[in-house]
Design a protein around this motif. Structure first.
Motif, PDB file in Angstrom:
ATOM      1  N   MET A  72       0.738  -1.612  -0.202  1.00  0.00           N
ATOM      2  CA  MET A  72       0.542  -0.125  -0.180  1.00  0.00           C
ATOM      3  C   MET A  72       0.733   1.376   0.546  1.00  0.00           C
ATOM      4  O   MET A  72       0.620   2.167  -0.930  1.00  0.00           O
ATOM      5  CB  MET A  72      -1.040  -0.184   1.329  1.00  0.00           C
ATOM      6  N   LEU A  73       1.945   1.398   0.508  1.00  0.00           N
ATOM      7  CA  LEU A  73       2.850   2.112   0.680  1.00  0.00           C
ATOM      8  C   LEU A  73       3.277   2.762  -0.463  1.00  0.00           C
ATOM      9  O   LEU A  73       3.892   3.393  -1.063  1.00  0.00           O
ATOM     10  CB  LEU A  73       3.258   2.450   1.856  1.00  0.00           C
ATOM     11  N   ALA A  74       3.844   1.689  -1.492  1.00  0.00           N
ATOM     12  CA  ALA A  74       5.035   1.655  -2.096  1.00  0.00           C
ATOM     13  C   ALA A  74       3.856   2.290  -2.947  1.00  0.00           C
ATOM     14  O   ALA A  74       4.108   2.651  -4.225  1.00  0.00           O
ATOM     15  CB  ALA A  74       5.186  -0.132  -2.968  1.00  0.00           C
ATOM     16  N   ALA A  75       2.261   1.547  -3.321  1.00  0.00           N
ATOM     17  CA  ALA A  75       1.609   2.305  -3.976  1.00  0.00           C
ATOM     18  C   ALA A  75       1.649   4.041  -3.982  1.00  0.00           C
ATOM     19  O   ALA A  75       0.877   4.259  -4.894  1.00  0.00           O
ATOM     20  CB  ALA A  75       0.429   1.497  -4.433  1.00  0.00           C
ATOM     21  N   LEU A  76       1.360   4.193  -2.865  1.00  0.00           N
ATOM     22  CA  LEU A  76       1.073   5.204  -2.433  1.00  0.00           C
ATOM     23  C   LEU A  76       2.300   6.152  -3.341  1.00  0.00           C
ATOM     24  O   LEU A  76       1.972   7.530  -3.461  1.00  0.00           O
ATOM     25  CB  LEU A  76       0.621   5.574  -0.964  1.00  0.00           C
ATOM     26  N   ALA A  77       3.420   5.962  -2.531  1.00  0.00           N
ATOM     27  CA  ALA A  77       4.797   6.372  -3.143  1.00  0.00           C
ATOM     28  C   ALA A  77       4.922   6.555  -5.038  1.00  0.00           C
ATOM     29  O   ALA A  77       5.183   8.173  -4.852  1.00  0.00           O
ATOM     30  CB  ALA A  77       5.957   5.870  -2.213  1.00  0.00           C
ATOM     31  N   VAL A  78       4.247   6.291  -5.052  1.00  0.00           N
ATOM     32  CA  VAL A  78       4.755   5.911  -6.807  1.00  0.00           C
ATOM     33  C   VAL A  78       3.612   7.093  -6.729  1.00  0.00           C
ATOM     34  O   VAL A  78       3.914   8.111  -7.880  1.00  0.00           O
ATOM     35  CB  VAL A  78       4.601   4.893  -7.541  1.00  0.00           C
ATOM     36  N   ALA A  79       2.146   7.118  -6.719  1.00  0.00           N
ATOM     37  CA  ALA A  79       1.145   8.377  -6.696  1.00  0.00           C
ATOM     38  C   ALA A  79       1.866   9.535  -6.830  1.00  0.00           C
ATOM     39  O   ALA A  79       1.830  10.900  -7.371  1.00  0.00           O
ATOM     40  CB  ALA A  79       0.106   7.988  -6.474  1.00  0.00           C
ATOM     41  N   ALA A  80       2.508   9.322  -5.579  1.00  0.00           N
ATOM     42  CA  ALA A  80       2.695  10.495  -4.838  1.00  0.00           C
ATOM     43  C   ALA A  80       4.258  11.477  -5.862  1.00  0.00           C
ATOM     44  O   ALA A  80       3.794  12.581  -5.814  1.00  0.00           O
ATOM     45  CB  ALA A  80       3.486  11.097  -3.423  1.00  0.00           C
ATOM     46  N   ALA A  81       4.706  10.859  -6.550  1.00  0.00           N
ATOM     47  CA  ALA A  81       5.915  11.181  -7.100  1.00  0.00           C
ATOM     48  C   ALA A  81       5.655  11.327  -8.798  1.00  0.00           C
ATOM     49  O   ALA A  81       5.739  12.705  -9.066  1.00  0.00           O
ATOM     50  CB  ALA A  81       7.229   9.603  -7.386  1.00  0.00           C
TER      51      ALA A  81
END
Length: 296
Positions: A72-81
């Motif tokens: 979940m955090l990995a997906a959110l990090a990609v979206a934030a990037a």
């Protein structure tokens, strides 16, 4: 285990880099007059993440296994990037970012006093908070099921303190920093002496979050003011000072916990660190007043 360790190191590298560059971008976008307030918004973001993200991550882990929060955090990090890449201007400052210029910014003696203050303040807070669970359950006799709510209260207090500190720090940095640090020391002393009642202990923990975290945006704002806007290396060292303080406070708090001091040890350790932080802050305040008088 080796993969998990490598992952933690990689995440730490990314986290440190983000905070160093992110703080530079935020303060440059806000301008010198609002640098502390901009830092307060950033610090408030991580505080809010602890308040909301920790319970959500725990729930996700319980429902989907321990890997679920990481995915979940990995997906959110990609979206934030993606959002940052689209919205952030390509060049937010024209500051010279050569290694020589970045290193030259570290020659200010006041900067190292700020780093020392950051480390001591964080050691004071985390020296006690790292062991808040045994304090609440074994000394204050709080039911273990209620401990997460007390920790949530600490997070809410920290968010409130960060917001207030960010608003006051641009106008009155040291008349906010020194009282907030003195109050932090007083609260840690009160925890050492009187946190034997569950209600008193929880109230003191919430107040510790509010008073302790009020300092964070102000000390980072002082790094910007002293080193100059757009300096990544001084900001990176500020992030390192936070981590050094957290590590030292947690380590020495743990040693105190297993000593003859027992459950009073971590908060007493934190009290000593917070009290020590008043020395560099006092020197910084005197230097600040001298500079202001020379300008006028």
């Amino acid at each position: 285990m080796p993969c998990a360790l490598v992952g933690r190191v990689a995440a730490a590298l990314g986290n440190g880099t983000f905070w160093a560059v992110g703080a530079v971008v935020a303060t440059a976008a806000a301008g010198p007059a609002a640098s502390t307030r901009a830092t307060g918004v950033m610090v408030g973001g991580i505080t809010l993440a602890n308040i909301v993200g920790v319970p959500l991550g725990t729930a996700a882990g319980q429902l989907g296994g321990w890997q679920a929060p990481f995915w979940m955090l990995a997906a959110l990090a990609v979206a934030a990037a993606v959002v940052v890449a689209r919205q952030l201007p390509a060049d937010t400052t024209r500051t010279d970012t050569s290694l020589r210029a970045e290193t030259a910014a570290l020659k200010h003696p006041r900067l190292w006093l700020v780093y020392l203050a950051i480390a001591l303040i964080q050691a004071g807070i985390m020296g006690a908070y790292s062991y808040v669970a045994p304090l609440l359950t074994e000394r204050a006799h709080l039911a273990s099921a209620v401990v997460p709510l007390a920790m949530l209260g600490f997070g809410i207090g920290a968010l409130a303190g960060t917001t207030v500190g960010g608003r006051l720090g641009d106008r009155r940095p040291y008349t906010t920093l020194i009282p907030a640090t003195a109050v932090t020391a007083a609260i840690l002393g009160a925890i050492t002496l009187w946190a034997t009642n569950s209600v008193v202990a929880v109230v003191l923990v919430v107040l510790l979050g509010a008073a302790g975290f009020a300092n964070n945006p102000i000390v980072v704002g002082e790094v910007v003011r002293i080193a100059g806007a757009g300096r990544s290396l001084p900001m990176a060292l500020a992030t390192s000072a936070f981590q050094v303080g957290i590590a030292a406070g947690s380590w020495l708090g743990g040693i105190a916990l297993t000593s003859s001091l027992g459950l009073k040890g971590p908060s007493l350790t934190g009290f000593a660190f917070a009290l020590a932080a008043l020395l560099p802050l006092g020197l910084l305040a005197a230097s600040h007043r001298k500079t202001e008088s020379a300008r006028s």
